[in-house]
Design a protein around this motif. Structure first.
Motif, PDB file in Angstrom:
ATOM      1  N   ALA A   1       0.831  -1.327  -0.023  1.00 19.23           N
ATOM      2  CA  ALA A   1       0.003   0.011  -0.138  1.00 19.23           C
ATOM      3  C   ALA A   1       0.705   1.197   0.057  1.00 19.23           C
ATOM      4  O   ALA A   1       0.490   2.198  -0.681  1.00 19.23           O
ATOM      5  CB  ALA A   1      -0.940   0.003   1.163  1.00 19.23           C
ATOM      6  N   GLU A   2       1.945   1.152   0.852  1.00 16.46           N
ATOM      7  CA  GLU A   2       2.869   2.451   0.808  1.00 16.46           C
ATOM      8  C   GLU A   2       3.483   2.598  -0.605  1.00 16.46           C
ATOM      9  O   GLU A   2       3.685   3.989  -0.726  1.00 16.46           O
ATOM     10  CB  GLU A   2       4.071   2.327   1.789  1.00 16.46           C
ATOM     11  N   ARG A   3       3.701   1.862  -1.388  1.00 17.76           N
ATOM     12  CA  ARG A   3       4.460   1.744  -2.467  1.00 17.76           C
ATOM     13  C   ARG A   3       3.517   2.014  -3.780  1.00 17.76           C
ATOM     14  O   ARG A   3       3.822   2.367  -4.779  1.00 17.76           O
ATOM     15  CB  ARG A   3       5.392   0.541  -2.840  1.00 17.76           C
ATOM     16  N   GLY A   4       2.199   1.620  -3.559  1.00 23.71           N
ATOM     17  CA  GLY A   4       1.196   1.716  -4.666  1.00 23.71           C
ATOM     18  C   GLY A   4       1.386   0.158  -5.304  1.00 23.71           C
ATOM     19  O   GLY A   4       0.198  -0.361  -5.664  1.00 23.71           O
ATOM     20  N   SER A   5       2.325  -0.070  -5.661  1.00 20.56           N
ATOM     21  CA  SER A   5       2.850  -1.456  -6.642  1.00 20.56           C
ATOM     22  C   SER A   5       4.054  -1.792  -6.340  1.00 20.56           C
ATOM     23  O   SER A   5       5.059  -0.722  -6.248  1.00 20.56           O
ATOM     24  CB  SER A   5       2.408  -1.068  -8.021  1.00 20.56           C
ATOM     25  N   CYS A   6       4.382  -3.155  -5.886  1.00 21.50           N
ATOM     26  CA  CYS A   6       5.817  -3.445  -6.007  1.00 21.50           C
ATOM     27  C   CYS A   6       5.887  -4.972  -6.251  1.00 21.50           C
ATOM     28  O   CYS A   6       4.900  -5.715  -6.357  1.00 21.50           O
ATOM     29  CB  CYS A   6       6.228  -3.053  -4.576  1.00 21.50           C
ATOM     30  N   THR A   7       7.060  -5.506  -6.189  1.00 21.19           N
ATOM     31  CA  THR A   7       7.428  -6.850  -6.603  1.00 21.19           C
ATOM     32  C   THR A   7       7.548  -7.550  -5.356  1.00 21.19           C
ATOM     33  O   THR A   7       7.943  -6.871  -4.286  1.00 21.19           O
ATOM     34  CB  THR A   7       8.609  -6.848  -7.469  1.00 21.19           C
ATOM     35  N   ALA A   8       7.623  -8.802  -5.410  1.00 17.72           N
ATOM     36  CA  ALA A   8       7.950  -9.752  -4.351  1.00 17.72           C
ATOM     37  C   ALA A   8       9.559  -9.562  -3.936  1.00 17.72           C
ATOM     38  O   ALA A   8       9.790  -9.619  -2.652  1.00 17.72           O
ATOM     39  CB  ALA A   8       7.861 -11.132  -4.765  1.00 17.72           C
ATOM     40  N   THR A   9      10.242  -9.151  -5.042  1.00 18.11           N
ATOM     41  CA  THR A   9      11.744  -8.864  -4.629  1.00 18.11           C
ATOM     42  C   THR A   9      11.922  -7.721  -3.815  1.00 18.11           C
ATOM     43  O   THR A   9      12.530  -7.754  -2.669  1.00 18.11           O
ATOM     44  CB  THR A   9      12.684  -8.998  -6.064  1.00 18.11           C
ATOM     45  N   VAL A  10      11.216  -6.698  -3.987  1.00 16.94           N
ATOM     46  CA  VAL A  10      11.141  -5.416  -3.353  1.00 16.94           C
ATOM     47  C   VAL A  10      10.540  -5.703  -1.926  1.00 16.94           C
ATOM     48  O   VAL A  10      11.294  -5.151  -0.771  1.00 16.94           O
ATOM     49  CB  VAL A  10      10.362  -4.123  -3.914  1.00 16.94           C
ATOM     50  N   ILE A  11       9.579  -6.511  -1.675  1.00 11.16           N
ATOM     51  CA  ILE A  11       9.027  -6.825  -0.356  1.00 11.16           C
ATOM     52  C   ILE A  11      10.058  -7.656   0.531  1.00 11.16           C
ATOM     53  O   ILE A  11      10.351  -7.161   1.554  1.00 11.16           O
ATOM     54  CB  ILE A  11       7.813  -7.779  -0.449  1.00 11.16           C
ATOM     55  N   ALA A  12      10.657  -8.678   0.017  1.00  8.61           N
ATOM     56  CA  ALA A  12      11.659  -9.489   0.428  1.00  8.61           C
ATOM     57  C   ALA A  12      12.853  -8.626   1.066  1.00  8.61           C
ATOM     58  O   ALA A  12      13.342  -9.088   2.178  1.00  8.61           O
ATOM     59  CB  ALA A  12      12.128 -10.629  -0.552  1.00  8.61           C
ATOM     60  N   HIS A  13      13.437  -7.841   0.177  1.00  7.69           N
ATOM     61  CA  HIS A  13      14.363  -6.854   0.238  1.00  7.69           C
ATOM     62  C   HIS A  13      14.080  -5.834   1.716  1.00  7.69           C
ATOM     63  O   HIS A  13      14.925  -5.899   2.739  1.00  7.69           O
ATOM     64  CB  HIS A  13      14.971  -6.139  -0.633  1.00  7.69           C
ATOM     65  N   GLN A  14      13.233  -5.688   1.585  1.00  3.72           N
ATOM     66  CA  GLN A  14      12.617  -4.403   2.824  1.00  3.72           C
ATOM     67  C   GLN A  14      12.319  -5.308   4.161  1.00  3.72           C
ATOM     68  O   GLN A  14      12.637  -4.758   5.078  1.00  3.72           O
ATOM     69  CB  GLN A  14      11.362  -3.818   2.202  1.00  3.72           C
ATOM     70  N   MET A  15      11.702  -6.297   4.174  1.00  5.34           N
ATOM     71  CA  MET A  15      11.380  -7.179   4.904  1.00  5.34           C
ATOM     72  C   MET A  15      12.762  -7.917   5.591  1.00  5.34           C
ATOM     73  O   MET A  15      12.473  -8.707   6.505  1.00  5.34           O
ATOM     74  CB  MET A  15      10.215  -8.156   5.051  1.00  5.34           C
ATOM     75  N   ARG A  16      13.548  -8.163   5.000  1.00  4.23           N
ATOM     76  CA  ARG A  16      14.816  -9.011   5.008  1.00  4.23           C
ATOM     77  C   ARG A  16      14.602 -10.435   5.217  1.00  4.23           C
ATOM     78  O   ARG A  16      14.857 -11.084   6.051  1.00  4.23           O
ATOM     79  CB  ARG A  16      15.544  -8.526   6.414  1.00  4.23           C
ATOM     80  N   VAL A  17      13.714 -11.201   4.390  1.00  4.90           N
ATOM     81  CA  VAL A  17      13.167 -12.474   4.252  1.00  4.90           C
ATOM     82  C   VAL A  17      13.539 -12.949   2.974  1.00  4.90           C
ATOM     83  O   VAL A  17      13.638 -12.234   2.044  1.00  4.90           O
ATOM     84  CB  VAL A  17      11.868 -12.671   4.767  1.00  4.90           C
ATOM     85  N   SER A  18      13.419 -14.050   2.729  1.00  5.15           N
ATOM     86  CA  SER A  18      13.447 -14.846   1.200  1.00  5.15           C
ATOM     87  C   SER A  18      12.405 -14.549   0.337  1.00  5.15           C
ATOM     88  O   SER A  18      11.373 -14.146   0.985  1.00  5.15           O
ATOM     89  CB  SER A  18      13.791 -16.245   1.415  1.00  5.15           C
ATOM     90  N   GLN A  19      12.597 -14.413  -0.906  1.00  4.60           N
ATOM     91  CA  GLN A  19      11.729 -14.303  -1.848  1.00  4.60           C
ATOM     92  C   GLN A  19      10.402 -15.398  -1.799  1.00  4.60           C
ATOM     93  O   GLN A  19       9.359 -15.124  -2.087  1.00  4.60           O
ATOM     94  CB  GLN A  19      11.914 -13.941  -3.361  1.00  4.60           C
ATOM     95  N   ALA A  20      10.997 -16.608  -1.375  1.00  4.20           N
ATOM     96  CA  ALA A  20      10.251 -17.731  -1.264  1.00  4.20           C
ATOM     97  C   ALA A  20       9.154 -17.397  -0.035  1.00  4.20           C
ATOM     98  O   ALA A  20       7.757 -17.697  -0.142  1.00  4.20           O
ATOM     99  CB  ALA A  20      10.839 -18.931  -1.068  1.00  4.20           C
ATOM    100  N   THR A  21       9.522 -16.637   0.960  1.00  6.41           N
ATOM    101  CA  THR A  21       8.813 -16.415   1.970  1.00  6.41           C
ATOM    102  C   THR A  21       7.613 -15.524   1.707  1.00  6.41           C
ATOM    103  O   THR A  21       6.360 -15.497   1.898  1.00  6.41           O
ATOM    104  CB  THR A  21       9.370 -15.889   3.339  1.00  6.41           C
ATOM    105  N   VAL A  22       8.149 -14.433   0.816  1.00  3.50           N
ATOM    106  CA  VAL A  22       7.190 -13.406   0.265  1.00  3.50           C
ATOM    107  C   VAL A  22       6.382 -14.143  -0.664  1.00  3.50           C
ATOM    108  O   VAL A  22       5.039 -13.628  -0.483  1.00  3.50           O
ATOM    109  CB  VAL A  22       7.891 -12.136  -0.152  1.00  3.50           C
ATOM    110  N   THR A  23       6.595 -14.815  -1.443  1.00  3.69           N
ATOM    111  CA  THR A  23       5.898 -15.593  -2.293  1.00  3.69           C
ATOM    112  C   THR A  23       4.439 -16.162  -1.715  1.00  3.69           C
ATOM    113  O   THR A  23       3.419 -15.775  -1.826  1.00  3.69           O
ATOM    114  CB  THR A  23       6.344 -16.481  -3.304  1.00  3.69           C
ATOM    115  N   SER A  24       5.019 -16.811  -0.630  1.00  2.00           N
ATOM    116  CA  SER A  24       3.824 -17.691   0.183  1.00  2.00           C
ATOM    117  C   SER A  24       2.770 -16.764   0.968  1.00  2.00           C
ATOM    118  O   SER A  24       1.674 -16.716   0.819  1.00  2.00           O
ATOM    119  CB  SER A  24       4.481 -18.512   1.186  1.00  2.00           C
TER     120      SER A  24
END
Length: 157
Positions: free
Chosen positions: A43-66
């Motif tokens: 919501a803060e970004r309006g639109s983003c990728t799983a990679t961006v979320i994973a980087h910001q949260m410091r977790v794996s992309q697989a975790t974000v995908t789930s």
């Protein structure tokens, strides 16, 4: 009461506070704290990728995908192919997702951040050092953790 008991009580209070907040959030929004944080980032970004979320949260992309899979099932985000790069999928918050953010209880970690950032620099450094020491005492240095206050396992969130 000795200091050992005092320290264990303080740890238990921290754990209980995260459990209580998690239940309030689940009742109000139907999401875990970690899922809610992903929703906030989108919501803060309006639109983003799983990679961006994973980087910001410091977790794996697989975790974000789930996590995103679960948010899609809840109808609070959608996935759309990028118009500029067909290999990329954007995650976008829905109206239902925005409504959940507006009506969710005040995030526990946001309260913590406000109060932590109000501390003097030396107090922040001392608190971080103490918390890192506690994590080491619990043999938790190697545990993958994002900056989200939640008692659950990210992989099962």
């Amino acid at each position: 009461m000795d200091r050992t008991d005092q320290s264990l009580i303080a740890l238990r209070r921290i754990l209980r506070a995260t459990e209580i907040y998690g239940r309030k959030l689940a009742n109000a929004a139907g999401l875990t704290a970690v899922q809610f944080r992903v929703l906030q980032i989108v919501a803060e970004r309006g639109s983003c990728t799983a990679t961006v979320i994973a980087h910001q949260m410091r977790v794996s992309q697989a975790t974000v995908t789930s996590l995103v899979d679960k948010l899609v099932k809840h109808g609070v985000v959608t996935r759309e192919k990028s118009q500029t790069d067909r290999r990329q999928t954007n995650i976008i918050v829905t109206k239902q997702g925005r409504d959940i953010i507006l009506h969710a209880p005040d995030a526990l970690q946001q309260r913590y951040v406000r109060k932590f950032e109000a501390l003097e620099d030396w107090e922040q450094a001392q608190l971080v050092a103490s918390l890192e020491r506690v994590a080491t005492m619990l043999d938790a240095e190697g545990i993958d953790a994002s900056p989200v206050l939640d008692t659950g396992d990210l992989r099962s969130a």
